[in-house]
Design a protein around this motif. Structure first.
Motif, PDB file in Angstrom:
ATOM      1  N   GLN A   1       1.000  -1.205  -0.051  1.00  0.00           N
ATOM      2  CA  GLN A   1       0.090  -0.139   0.105  1.00  0.00           C
ATOM      3  C   GLN A   1       0.809   1.085  -0.035  1.00  0.00           C
ATOM      4  O   GLN A   1       1.687   1.393   0.937  1.00  0.00           O
ATOM      5  CB  GLN A   1      -0.952   0.009   1.209  1.00  0.00           C
ATOM      6  N   GLY A   2       0.771   1.900  -1.095  1.00  0.00           N
ATOM      7  CA  GLY A   2       1.743   3.244  -1.122  1.00  0.00           C
ATOM      8  C   GLY A   2       1.675   3.606  -2.590  1.00  0.00           C
ATOM      9  O   GLY A   2       1.095   3.135  -3.644  1.00  0.00           O
ATOM     10  N   ARG A   3       2.801   4.213  -2.933  1.00  0.00           N
ATOM     11  CA  ARG A   3       3.353   4.675  -4.330  1.00  0.00           C
ATOM     12  C   ARG A   3       3.874   3.587  -5.082  1.00  0.00           C
ATOM     13  O   ARG A   3       4.528   2.786  -4.571  1.00  0.00           O
ATOM     14  CB  ARG A   3       4.110   6.068  -4.278  1.00  0.00           C
ATOM     15  N   HIS A   4       3.303   3.649  -6.447  1.00  0.00           N
ATOM     16  CA  HIS A   4       3.598   2.505  -7.273  1.00  0.00           C
ATOM     17  C   HIS A   4       3.838   3.164  -8.641  1.00  0.00           C
ATOM     18  O   HIS A   4       3.198   3.976  -9.147  1.00  0.00           O
ATOM     19  CB  HIS A   4       2.591   1.580  -7.250  1.00  0.00           C
ATOM     20  N   ALA A   5       4.403   2.467  -9.582  1.00  0.00           N
ATOM     21  CA  ALA A   5       4.794   2.795 -10.872  1.00  0.00           C
ATOM     22  C   ALA A   5       4.346   1.797 -11.817  1.00  0.00           C
ATOM     23  O   ALA A   5       4.814   0.530 -11.546  1.00  0.00           O
ATOM     24  CB  ALA A   5       6.022   3.508 -11.259  1.00  0.00           C
ATOM     25  N   TRP A   6       3.824   1.835 -12.934  1.00  0.00           N
ATOM     26  CA  TRP A   6       3.610   0.953 -13.769  1.00  0.00           C
ATOM     27  C   TRP A   6       3.433   1.261 -15.303  1.00  0.00           C
ATOM     28  O   TRP A   6       3.980   2.441 -15.527  1.00  0.00           O
ATOM     29  CB  TRP A   6       2.021  -0.004 -13.569  1.00  0.00           C
ATOM     30  N   LEU A   7       2.995   0.804 -16.214  1.00  0.00           N
ATOM     31  CA  LEU A   7       3.111   0.996 -17.650  1.00  0.00           C
ATOM     32  C   LEU A   7       1.820   1.176 -18.293  1.00  0.00           C
ATOM     33  O   LEU A   7       0.830   0.515 -18.082  1.00  0.00           O
ATOM     34  CB  LEU A   7       3.789   0.040 -18.192  1.00  0.00           C
ATOM     35  N   GLU A   8       1.761   1.978 -19.253  1.00  0.00           N
ATOM     36  CA  GLU A   8       0.612   2.088 -20.421  1.00  0.00           C
ATOM     37  C   GLU A   8       1.228   2.019 -21.771  1.00  0.00           C
ATOM     38  O   GLU A   8       2.259   2.783 -22.094  1.00  0.00           O
ATOM     39  CB  GLU A   8      -0.194   3.518 -20.131  1.00  0.00           C
ATOM     40  N   VAL A   9       0.610   1.241 -22.641  1.00  0.00           N
ATOM     41  CA  VAL A   9       0.911   1.009 -24.054  1.00  0.00           C
ATOM     42  C   VAL A   9      -0.232   1.572 -24.784  1.00  0.00           C
ATOM     43  O   VAL A   9      -1.342   1.130 -24.670  1.00  0.00           O
ATOM     44  CB  VAL A   9       1.080  -0.568 -24.331  1.00  0.00           C
ATOM     45  N   TYR A  10       0.260   2.223 -25.869  1.00  0.00           N
ATOM     46  CA  TYR A  10      -1.107   2.645 -26.780  1.00  0.00           C
ATOM     47  C   TYR A  10      -0.942   1.863 -27.875  1.00  0.00           C
ATOM     48  O   TYR A  10      -0.114   1.396 -28.779  1.00  0.00           O
ATOM     49  CB  TYR A  10      -0.389   4.302 -27.438  1.00  0.00           C
ATOM     50  N   TYR A  11      -2.460   1.621 -28.045  1.00  0.00           N
ATOM     51  CA  TYR A  11      -2.962   0.900 -28.993  1.00  0.00           C
ATOM     52  C   TYR A  11      -3.731   1.677 -30.095  1.00  0.00           C
ATOM     53  O   TYR A  11      -4.848   2.343 -29.450  1.00  0.00           O
ATOM     54  CB  TYR A  11      -3.859  -0.415 -28.596  1.00  0.00           C
ATOM     55  N   PRO A  12      -3.401   1.797 -31.431  1.00  0.00           N
ATOM     56  CA  PRO A  12      -4.259   2.514 -32.388  1.00  0.00           C
ATOM     57  C   PRO A  12      -5.664   2.020 -32.243  1.00  0.00           C
ATOM     58  O   PRO A  12      -5.988   1.143 -32.274  1.00  0.00           O
ATOM     59  CB  PRO A  12      -3.564   2.364 -33.664  1.00  0.00           C
ATOM     60  N   ASN A  13      -6.596   3.175 -32.463  1.00  0.00           N
ATOM     61  CA  ASN A  13      -8.043   3.016 -32.526  1.00  0.00           C
ATOM     62  C   ASN A  13      -8.609   2.136 -30.957  1.00  0.00           C
ATOM     63  O   ASN A  13      -9.847   1.985 -31.256  1.00  0.00           O
ATOM     64  CB  ASN A  13      -8.399   2.185 -33.510  1.00  0.00           C
ATOM     65  N   PHE A  14      -7.700   2.263 -30.191  1.00  0.00           N
ATOM     66  CA  PHE A  14      -8.184   1.817 -28.639  1.00  0.00           C
ATOM     67  C   PHE A  14      -8.022   2.482 -27.661  1.00  0.00           C
ATOM     68  O   PHE A  14      -8.756   2.880 -26.865  1.00  0.00           O
ATOM     69  CB  PHE A  14      -7.637   0.380 -28.676  1.00  0.00           C
ATOM     70  N   GLY A  15      -6.742   2.989 -27.716  1.00  0.00           N
ATOM     71  CA  GLY A  15      -6.378   3.868 -26.661  1.00  0.00           C
ATOM     72  C   GLY A  15      -5.136   3.319 -25.981  1.00  0.00           C
ATOM     73  O   GLY A  15      -4.476   2.306 -26.096  1.00  0.00           O
ATOM     74  N   TRP A  16      -4.689   3.981 -24.447  1.00  0.00           N
ATOM     75  CA  TRP A  16      -3.798   3.443 -23.760  1.00  0.00           C
ATOM     76  C   TRP A  16      -4.230   2.436 -22.904  1.00  0.00           C
ATOM     77  O   TRP A  16      -5.313   2.616 -22.037  1.00  0.00           O
ATOM     78  CB  TRP A  16      -3.240   4.743 -22.864  1.00  0.00           C
ATOM     79  N   VAL A  17      -3.402   1.305 -22.714  1.00  0.00           N
ATOM     80  CA  VAL A  17      -3.742   0.100 -22.047  1.00  0.00           C
ATOM     81  C   VAL A  17      -2.742  -0.150 -20.893  1.00  0.00           C
ATOM     82  O   VAL A  17      -1.693  -0.071 -21.195  1.00  0.00           O
ATOM     83  CB  VAL A  17      -4.008  -1.350 -22.986  1.00  0.00           C
ATOM     84  N   GLY A  18      -3.422  -0.324 -19.653  1.00  0.00           N
ATOM     85  CA  GLY A  18      -2.483  -0.543 -18.552  1.00  0.00           C
ATOM     86  C   GLY A  18      -1.876  -1.859 -18.401  1.00  0.00           C
ATOM     87  O   GLY A  18      -2.434  -2.787 -18.823  1.00  0.00           O
ATOM     88  N   TYR A  19      -0.516  -2.093 -17.930  1.00  0.00           N
ATOM     89  CA  TYR A  19       0.040  -3.008 -17.960  1.00  0.00           C
ATOM     90  C   TYR A  19       1.178  -3.007 -16.684  1.00  0.00           C
ATOM     91  O   TYR A  19       1.545  -1.879 -16.483  1.00  0.00           O
ATOM     92  CB  TYR A  19       1.235  -3.424 -18.958  1.00  0.00           C
ATOM     93  N   ASP A  20       0.983  -3.919 -15.431  1.00  0.00           N
ATOM     94  CA  ASP A  20       1.909  -3.864 -14.467  1.00  0.00           C
ATOM     95  C   ASP A  20       2.888  -4.873 -14.624  1.00  0.00           C
ATOM     96  O   ASP A  20       2.437  -6.073 -14.663  1.00  0.00           O
ATOM     97  CB  ASP A  20       0.990  -4.067 -13.161  1.00  0.00           C
ATOM     98  N   PRO A  21       4.139  -4.526 -14.892  1.00  0.00           N
ATOM     99  CA  PRO A  21       5.250  -5.580 -15.538  1.00  0.00           C
ATOM    100  C   PRO A  21       5.340  -6.710 -14.369  1.00  0.00           C
ATOM    101  O   PRO A  21       6.214  -7.673 -14.684  1.00  0.00           O
ATOM    102  CB  PRO A  21       6.342  -4.782 -15.850  1.00  0.00           C
TER     103      PRO A  21
END
Length: 607
Positions: A296-316
């Motif tokens: 519980q606290g601060r965290h960093a993850w990733l968003e990948v851009y998909y054309p015609n869909f938008g930004w999709v979240g991923y937690d590596p």
């Protein structure tokens, strides 16, 4: 959505085609050449062996699978309070707090909606300014000039989070043909993401050469990253190249290395910073359950851009094609340095003076769906990931992911080992953990006349180990050992009556079985209160342990209240070496996505 047996068999045959190709050709050749009724016995044995190999290869991947597919929707409503308590010494002439307003975010498969927000300060600010940075983050700057000696600020949010896992579908060709400018800027290197380096370029080419679409490209990268990095709470550096070279890091390192490889491969990737809740969610497989957690606290993850869909979240560190309802996004940027405005403290002072800052994050779930069933599995990576069910062929791990086979442990009897001599002192285990949790950066930095103290991404990850659930950690003993003690990284929150002790159990079929040893008991009153986490040693008397796999568990009586520190991502051994169950049972039926910190000390025994 379901994956039927036909689809599964076809995907496995495709997966193992290079292995099965030549034996199958040989089988048909033999059928044409020999009369099966008069075939020599050795050929019959050969055919039987081929049949067994084919059967094992078709059936085995389900047990080897490390990506679990989930198709159910996730939904939660929660209240988030971020509380700052700041003590301001004389000499500070002005103090400001930066807050990023939690954003509304959505694509067809995910939504974060802010229902209500409030900012409450114990002393009214002398000035409030609102602005948008170049990445689209809405920043609120509250200033006090002169500041009071003590200041309390609370940011309150009511949020709903929805994940529609089956809705992430579409045609996503790779390489990507065209991109809007808002996505193209996230193909560029940044200070912490050296996507233009030769090492990153070589790795991206190696990993992405097999990608048939963009979803596969991202999966190949994250499979590599989750197997390449061992979790470290507070590494010395956070950039992508350091992460690739050292193979250690926290959430920032996972996100930066993933983004560097993707950007070099032509896939826009940006960093998201936010808050995660410690409350876990459960994924039920055919044979067991996974309790998936974060600190519980601060965290960093990733968003990948998909054309015609938008930004999709991923937690590596744990998920593909989605982020769970434990992730609350706050700001975005090319790396965590550019997305770290929220919670920053800025001040001007006479002399080298800085404020004392305490941050506390409280999260309460009003509504929460947190138990899900998996619908299928895929055979990579080695460490576990959870994915939405985007249809694609299973991907065979490439040579970059291979590890050398571990040597088998020697086999001895206890009577043999008792005749051995003590050879050398040994210490091993999951040893790295922070004694104190410093939620802010280790030092501040100057911006002209002002100084800034930014939040780090260090959070406490620990289980309440003396609760109604009990926990166990697998330990591998590589040689005959005269056991001296086993220490756990514990923090005492309370308790004066009763005892704590350890039990050691033999491993059988990757579960704890018969108890083989018990430590000496420690009276709770003998353990004082201390800041942070410390090694608490549990001594053993004349215990000789044979090489093999064992499980350790903390037991207690009385009113003990202890937390046991853990590291996310199973950095000690495999992804299935931590378990839990109800304290009154011994089923050990729930797997955890982390490894507890422990230390084994003793004497290696040799002939």
């Amino acid at each position: 959505m379901t994956i039927n047996n036909c689809e599964f068999t076809i995907s496995i045959l495709n997966f193992y085609y290079p292995i099965l190709h030549y034996p199958i050709i040989l089988l048909f050749h033999m059928k044409k050449t020999y009369d099966f009724n008069n075939m020599h016995r050795k050929y019959l044995k050969y055919l039987i062996a081929i049949g067994l190999i084919i059967s094992v290869l078709i059936l085995a991947p389900k047990s080897w699978a490390k990506t679990y597919l989930i198709a159910e929707n996730m939904s939660a409503s929660l209240n988030v309070n971020v509380i700052y308590k700041i003590r301001i010494p004389p000499g500070i002439t002005k103090l400001s707090i930066k807050s990023v307003r939690f954003p509304n975010k959505s694509n067809p498969a995910s939504m974060q909606k802010i229902i209500d927000s409030k900012f409450i300060a114990s002393v009214r600010p002398t000035n409030t300014q609102e602005l948008n940075d170049r990445w689209g983050n809405h920043i609120i700057v509250q200033s006090w000039s002169p500041p009071p000696s003590y200041l309390s600020v609370i940011a309150k949010y009511r949020i709903t989070l929805d994940r529609y896992l089956e809705k992430f579908q579409g045609e996503f060709p790779y390489p990507i043909k065209s991109l809007p400018n808002k996505a193209r800027i996230y193909l560029q290197p940044s200070g912490l993401i050296q996507s233009n380096s030769d090492r990153i370029r070589f790795l991206a080419k190696k990993l992405l050469s097999r990608a048939k679409n963009q979803v596969q490209a991202v999966r190949l990268v994250l499979n590599f990253v989750v197997d390449h990095i061992r979790y470290r709470v507070d590494p010395p550096k956070y950039d992508a190249l350091y992460t690739l070279k050292s193979s250690i890091g926290n959430c920032q390192n996972y996100a930066h290395l993933s983004a560097a490889i993707l950007r070099n491969g032509g896939v826009p990737a940006r960093i998201v910073t936010g808050i995660t809740a410690k409350k876990g969610w459960e994924a039920k497989t055919r044979t067991t359950s996974w309790n998936v957690k974060l600190g519980q606290g601060r965290h960093a993850w990733l968003e990948v851009y998909y054309p015609n869909f938008g930004w999709v979240g991923y937690d590596p560190q744990q998920t593909l094609n989605f982020i769970s309802t434990r992730h609350i996004a706050i700001e975005v940027g090319p790396d965590t340095y550019s997305a770290s405005a929220d919670g920053a403290i800025v001040w001007t002072s006479i002399g080298n003076i800085k404020p004392s800052v305490e941050e506390k994050i409280n999260i309460h779930f009003e509504r929460d769906k947190n138990i899900f069933s998996t619908i299928g599995e895929q055979p990579s990576p080695r460490n576990n990931l959870f994915s939405s069910p985007f249809r694609m062929a299973a991907l065979k791990p490439g040579p970059l992911l291979e590890k050398p086979e571990k040597p088998t442990m020697p086999s001895y009897t206890l009577e043999e080992v008792k005749q051995f001599s003590m050879y050398s002192k040994r210490t091993f285990g999951n040893l790295n953990f922070p004694r104190l949790i410093n939620i802010f950066a280790r030092d501040y930095y100057d911006e002209g006349d002002a100084k800034t103290l930014c939040r780090s991404f260090v959070s406490e990850t620990a289980e309440y180990a003396t609760s109604k659930r009990k926990y166990t950690q697998k330990v591998k003993i590589p040689y005959p050992l005269k056991l001296y003690d086993i220490s756990l990284a514990l923090h005492k929150f309370g308790g004066r009556k009763g005892f704590i002790w350890l039990t050691v159990m033999k491993d059988e079929h990757n579960k704890p079985n018969k108890r083989i040893a018990k430590s000496n008991m420690i009276h709770i009153s003998r353990i004082g209160f201390f800041n942070g986490y410390q090694w608490i040693p549990f001594s053993f008397t004349d215990e000789i342990i044979l090489p093999g796999s064992y499980w350790i568990s903390l037991e207690y009586s009385g009113d003990a209240i202890f937390n046991w520190f853990y590291l996310l991502g199973n950095p000690y051994e495999g992804p299935d070496d931590t378990r839990s169950c109800a304290r009154e049972k011994n089923t050990w039926d729930t797997l955890q996505n982390y490894d507890f910190n422990f230390r084994v000390r003793g004497y290696e025994l040799r002939r």
